[in-house]
Design a protein around this motif. Structure first.
Motif, PDB file in Angstrom:
ATOM      1  N   PHE A  85       0.826  -1.213   0.000  1.00 42.67           N
ATOM      2  CA  PHE A  85       0.000   0.000   0.000  1.00 42.67           C
ATOM      3  C   PHE A  85       0.858   1.260   0.000  1.00 42.67           C
ATOM      4  CE2 PHE A  85      -3.363  -2.941   1.157  1.00 42.67           C
ATOM      5  CZ  PHE A  85      -4.458  -2.401   0.486  1.00 42.67           C
ATOM      6  N   LEU A  86       1.970   1.229   0.742  1.00 44.81           N
ATOM      7  CA  LEU A  86       2.866   2.388   0.744  1.00 44.81           C
ATOM      8  C   LEU A  86       3.505   2.583  -0.627  1.00 44.81           C
ATOM      9  CD1 LEU A  86       4.537   1.919   4.259  1.00 44.81           C
ATOM     10  CD2 LEU A  86       2.741   3.539   3.618  1.00 44.81           C
ATOM     11  N   PHE A  87       3.840   1.462  -1.295  1.00 47.89           N
ATOM     12  CA  PHE A  87       4.375   1.561  -2.658  1.00 47.89           C
ATOM     13  C   PHE A  87       3.361   2.220  -3.588  1.00 47.89           C
ATOM     14  CE2 PHE A  87       6.801  -2.660  -1.746  1.00 47.89           C
ATOM     15  CZ  PHE A  87       7.755  -1.962  -1.009  1.00 47.89           C
ATOM     16  N   ALA A  88       2.058   1.928  -3.339  1.00 47.27           N
ATOM     17  CA  ALA A  88       1.002   2.477  -4.192  1.00 47.27           C
ATOM     18  C   ALA A  88       0.856   3.988  -4.026  1.00 47.27           C
ATOM     19  CB  ALA A  88      -0.330   1.784  -3.909  1.00 47.27           C
ATOM     20  N   PHE A  89       1.505   4.553  -3.015  1.00 50.25           N
ATOM     21  CA  PHE A  89       1.576   6.013  -2.854  1.00 50.25           C
ATOM     22  C   PHE A  89       2.989   6.518  -3.152  1.00 50.25           C
ATOM     23  CE2 PHE A  89      -2.395   5.254  -0.729  1.00 50.25           C
ATOM     24  CZ  PHE A  89      -3.120   6.408  -0.939  1.00 50.25           C
ATOM     25  N   LYS A  90       3.817   5.639  -3.750  1.00 59.83           N
ATOM     26  CA  LYS A  90       5.199   5.976  -4.103  1.00 59.83           C
ATOM     27  C   LYS A  90       5.992   6.405  -2.865  1.00 59.83           C
ATOM     28  CE  LYS A  90       3.396   7.482  -8.580  1.00 59.83           C
ATOM     29  NZ  LYS A  90       3.177   8.592  -9.513  1.00 59.83           N
ATOM     30  N   LYS A  91       5.761   5.708  -1.754  1.00 62.01           N
ATOM     31  CA  LYS A  91       6.373   6.071  -0.483  1.00 62.01           C
ATOM     32  C   LYS A  91       7.427   5.057  -0.024  1.00 62.01           C
ATOM     33  CE  LYS A  91       4.066   9.873   0.349  1.00 62.01           C
ATOM     34  NZ  LYS A  91       4.764  11.176   0.467  1.00 62.01           N
ATOM     35  N   GLY A  92       7.948   4.271  -0.946  1.00 58.17           N
ATOM     36  CA  GLY A  92       8.978   3.307  -0.564  1.00 58.17           C
ATOM     37  C   GLY A  92      10.179   3.986   0.075  1.00 58.17           C
ATOM     38  N   ASN A  93      10.455   5.231  -0.328  1.00 53.39           N
ATOM     39  CA  ASN A  93      11.641   5.944   0.164  1.00 53.39           C
ATOM     40  C   ASN A  93      11.539   6.350   1.638  1.00 53.39           C
ATOM     41  OD1 ASN A  93       9.582   7.798  -0.702  1.00 53.39           O
ATOM     42  ND2 ASN A  93      11.059   9.449  -0.478  1.00 53.39           N
ATOM     43  N   ILE A  94      10.329   6.326   2.237  1.00 50.15           N
ATOM     44  CA  ILE A  94      10.213   6.711   3.648  1.00 50.15           C
ATOM     45  C   ILE A  94       9.986   5.497   4.558  1.00 50.15           C
ATOM     46  CG2 ILE A  94       9.344   9.011   3.041  1.00 50.15           C
ATOM     47  CD1 ILE A  94       6.582   8.066   4.128  1.00 50.15           C
ATOM     48  N   ILE A  95       9.989   4.293   3.996  1.00 49.99           N
ATOM     49  CA  ILE A  95       9.874   3.080   4.815  1.00 49.99           C
ATOM     50  C   ILE A  95      11.218   2.828   5.496  1.00 49.99           C
ATOM     51  CG2 ILE A  95       9.489   0.589   4.811  1.00 49.99           C
ATOM     52  CD1 ILE A  95       7.677   0.982   2.365  1.00 49.99           C
ATOM     53  N   HIS A  96      11.212   2.701   6.823  1.00 50.53           N
ATOM     54  CA  HIS A  96      12.458   2.578   7.570  1.00 50.53           C
ATOM     55  C   HIS A  96      12.614   1.235   8.284  1.00 50.53           C
ATOM     56  CE1 HIS A  96      13.165   7.237   7.865  1.00 50.53           C
ATOM     57  NE2 HIS A  96      13.214   6.755   6.620  1.00 50.53           N
ATOM     58  N   ASN A  97      11.819   0.242   7.887  1.00 53.04           N
ATOM     59  CA  ASN A  97      12.030  -1.097   8.444  1.00 53.04           C
ATOM     60  C   ASN A  97      12.133  -2.112   7.312  1.00 53.04           C
ATOM     61  OD1 ASN A  97       8.990  -0.669   8.225  1.00 53.04           O
ATOM     62  ND2 ASN A  97       9.046  -2.857   8.646  1.00 53.04           N
ATOM     63  N   GLY A  98      12.861  -3.179   7.575  1.00 55.17           N
ATOM     64  CA  GLY A  98      13.081  -4.166   6.521  1.00 55.17           C
ATOM     65  C   GLY A  98      13.001  -5.582   7.029  1.00 55.17           C
ATOM     66  N   VAL A  99      13.787  -6.460   6.415  1.00 48.62           N
ATOM     67  CA  VAL A  99      13.773  -7.898   6.734  1.00 48.62           C
ATOM     68  C   VAL A  99      15.194  -8.333   7.054  1.00 48.62           C
ATOM     69  CG1 VAL A  99      13.295 -10.201   5.843  1.00 48.62           C
ATOM     70  CG2 VAL A  99      11.814  -8.303   5.211  1.00 48.62           C
ATOM     71  N   GLU A 100      15.361  -8.912   8.246  1.00 55.35           N
ATOM     72  CA  GLU A 100      16.675  -9.431   8.651  1.00 55.35           C
ATOM     73  C   GLU A 100      16.672 -10.954   8.722  1.00 55.35           C
ATOM     74  OE1 GLU A 100      18.666  -6.196  11.550  1.00 55.35           O
ATOM     75  OE2 GLU A 100      16.806  -7.063  12.326  1.00 55.35           O
ATOM     76  N   ASN A 101      15.513 -11.541   8.988  1.00 58.32           N
ATOM     77  CA  ASN A 101      15.434 -12.988   9.135  1.00 58.32           C
ATOM     78  C   ASN A 101      15.769 -13.688   7.819  1.00 58.32           C
ATOM     79  OD1 ASN A 101      13.487 -15.563   8.833  1.00 58.32           O
ATOM     80  ND2 ASN A 101      14.156 -15.368  10.953  1.00 58.32           N
ATOM     81  N   GLU A 102      16.701 -14.635   7.878  1.00 58.71           N
ATOM     82  CA  GLU A 102      17.182 -15.299   6.660  1.00 58.71           C
ATOM     83  C   GLU A 102      16.084 -16.105   5.973  1.00 58.71           C
ATOM     84  OE1 GLU A 102      20.737 -18.387   5.272  1.00 58.71           O
ATOM     85  OE2 GLU A 102      20.707 -17.570   7.314  1.00 58.71           O
ATOM     86  N   ARG A 103      15.232 -16.753   6.780  1.00 59.09           N
ATOM     87  CA  ARG A 103      14.145 -17.550   6.192  1.00 59.09           C
ATOM     88  C   ARG A 103      13.159 -16.655   5.438  1.00 59.09           C
ATOM     89  NH1 ARG A 103       9.020 -18.863   7.493  1.00 59.09           N
ATOM     90  NH2 ARG A 103       9.114 -17.807   9.510  1.00 59.09           N
ATOM     91  N   LEU A 104      12.816 -15.521   6.047  1.00 60.58           N
ATOM     92  CA  LEU A 104      11.888 -14.603   5.389  1.00 60.58           C
ATOM     93  C   LEU A 104      12.484 -14.038   4.108  1.00 60.58           C
ATOM     94  CD1 LEU A 104      10.265 -12.430   8.229  1.00 60.58           C
ATOM     95  CD2 LEU A 104       9.314 -14.406   7.058  1.00 60.58           C
ATOM     96  N   SER A 105      13.746 -13.672   4.168  1.00 61.77           N
ATOM     97  CA  SER A 105      14.373 -13.004   3.015  1.00 61.77           C
ATOM     98  C   SER A 105      14.417 -13.885   1.780  1.00 61.77           C
ATOM     99  CB  SER A 105      15.787 -12.543   3.378  1.00 61.77           C
ATOM    100  OG  SER A 105      16.640 -13.651   3.616  1.00 61.77           O
ATOM    101  N   LYS A 106      14.268 -15.196   1.972  1.00 59.78           N
ATOM    102  CA  LYS A 106      14.290 -16.118   0.826  1.00 59.78           C
ATOM    103  C   LYS A 106      12.913 -16.300   0.198  1.00 59.78           C
ATOM    104  CE  LYS A 106      18.350 -18.732   2.361  1.00 59.78           C
ATOM    105  NZ  LYS A 106      18.849 -20.030   2.868  1.00 59.78           N
ATOM    106  N   MET A 107      11.871 -15.769   0.857  1.00 62.42           N
ATOM    107  CA  MET A 107      10.524 -15.905   0.308  1.00 62.42           C
ATOM    108  C   MET A 107      10.368 -15.009  -0.918  1.00 62.42           C
ATOM    109  SD  MET A 107       8.180 -16.125   3.740  1.00 62.42           S
ATOM    110  CE  MET A 107       8.320 -17.540   4.837  1.00 62.42           C
TER     111      MET A 107
END
Length: 334
Positions: A54-76
């Motif tokens: 939804f944030l991408f749909a407002f072109k707001k990817g640049n203000i997202i400040h959390n991500g993915v660190e878990n190795e299992r998740l990152s492979k999905m």
């Protein structure tokens, strides 16, 4: 010198007032939240893949400040696709535990600068706010959840016209399908299924998609999400079309003898759902595209003029500000 000092003081006061400028919104749990007019940092604590979409749909990817660190998740797979819209995804802190619990990680939140946390229920909002952070609820409960989510975010970001533009696009697709399928007497039936474990993800969302696409959802009598069924129940449902969780599920349905007598399998009407920023059949603004894609699969003769690749490219460029490559489009649709 005094004039220069007063001028500088006035500028500082003006800038400070601008920085502190706020507006009041109501989140999707009907809670009043005071938010900055200019949001420069945002995190999602729970439901992160969907909220990111939804944030991408407002072109707001640049203000997202959390991500993915878990190795299992990152492979999905869908996280890899989200990296298209958020290149720093795998280098930012993960501020909640792995799904389905999504428990807030306050140690990570303390290391992250943000104006507001988006959460998917009022309980999490209360927990986050108790720690001194600002939180707003966004969720998929109730009718027209996609349009309501876009309207809410339009208010959050002061981008009401962008939200309205999307909602008009969504309604336009629904109306187009309704116009073309309204005279059909023998409507096609459909089911969304993970073949590998016979589970039905996002039941109510899939129900809405199939019905808006001019079909019948064989799970329309069910209201709980993520249900598991057995083979006997699957043969009772016996849909004309089976929409599944990936290529492996397609292969399993078409080649495992235990599925051979299903109508969808007999007629080779088994399809892997597209996946962009999120699975199109889930809680995501890409649902508008999914409805059109499903309608074209079920009634190809009525939608010969619809080029899903072109429509997909236009959608991501217009609403997400991303021009996808030919390879990316093929990855989404295939």
């Amino acid at each position: 010198m005094k004039k220069i000092y007063l001028c500088l003081l006035t500028c500082c006061i003006t800038l400070n007032l601008f920085a502190q400028s706020n507006h009041i919104i109501k989140d999707m749990a009907n809670r009043e939240v005071i938010v900055p007019d200019q949001i420069t940092g945002i995190v999602s604590v729970g439901g992160t893949p969907a909220i990111n979409a939804f944030l991408f749909a407002f072109k707001k990817g640049n203000i997202i400040h959390n991500g993915v660190e878990n190795e299992r998740l990152s492979k999905m797979p869908f996280w890899k696709h989200q990296e298209w819209f958020l290149p720093k995804l795998f280098s930012m802190p993960q501020v909640s535990s792995n799904p389905p619990t999504w428990t807030p990680n306050f140690e990570k939140l303390a290391q992250t600068q943000f104006d507001i946390a988006l959460v998917n229920n009022p309980l999490t909002a209360a927990v986050v706010e108790k720690k001194g952070y600002k939180a707003a609820v966004i969720n998929w409960q109730g009718e027209n959840n996609i349009q309501r989510s876009m309207t809410f975010l339009g208010q959050l970001f002061n981008m009401q016209s962008h939200a309205l533009d999307y909602n008009n696009y969504y309604e336009g697709i629904v109306q187009l399908i309704k116009d073309r399928t309204s005279q059909i007497k023998d409507k096609k039936s459909a089911l969304y299924l993970r073949v590998s474990n016979l589970s039905m993800p996002m039941v109510t969302t899939a129900n809405a998609i199939f019905e808006k696409a001019g079909g019948i959802s064989v799970s329309s009598h069910l209201t709980k999400e993520h249900l598991s069924i057995d083979m006997e129940k699957l043969f009772v449902l016996n849909p004309d079309y089976l929409f599944v969780w990936g290529k492996k599920d397609v292969k399993m349905a078409l080649h495992n003898p235990k599925f051979k007598d299903l109508k969808a399998v007999k007629n080779k009407q088994v399809y892997s759902v597209p996946m962009g920023a999120h699975f199109w059949t889930h809680y995501t603004p890409e649902q508008a595209l999914c409805i059109l894609w499903v309608a074209k699969k079920m009634y190809p003769e009525l939608f010969k003029d619809v080029d899903m690749k072109k429509e997909t490219q236009k959608f991501y460029e217009k609403f997400m500000g991303t021009k996808l490559s030919e390879n990316q489009l093929n990855q989404i649709l295939n």
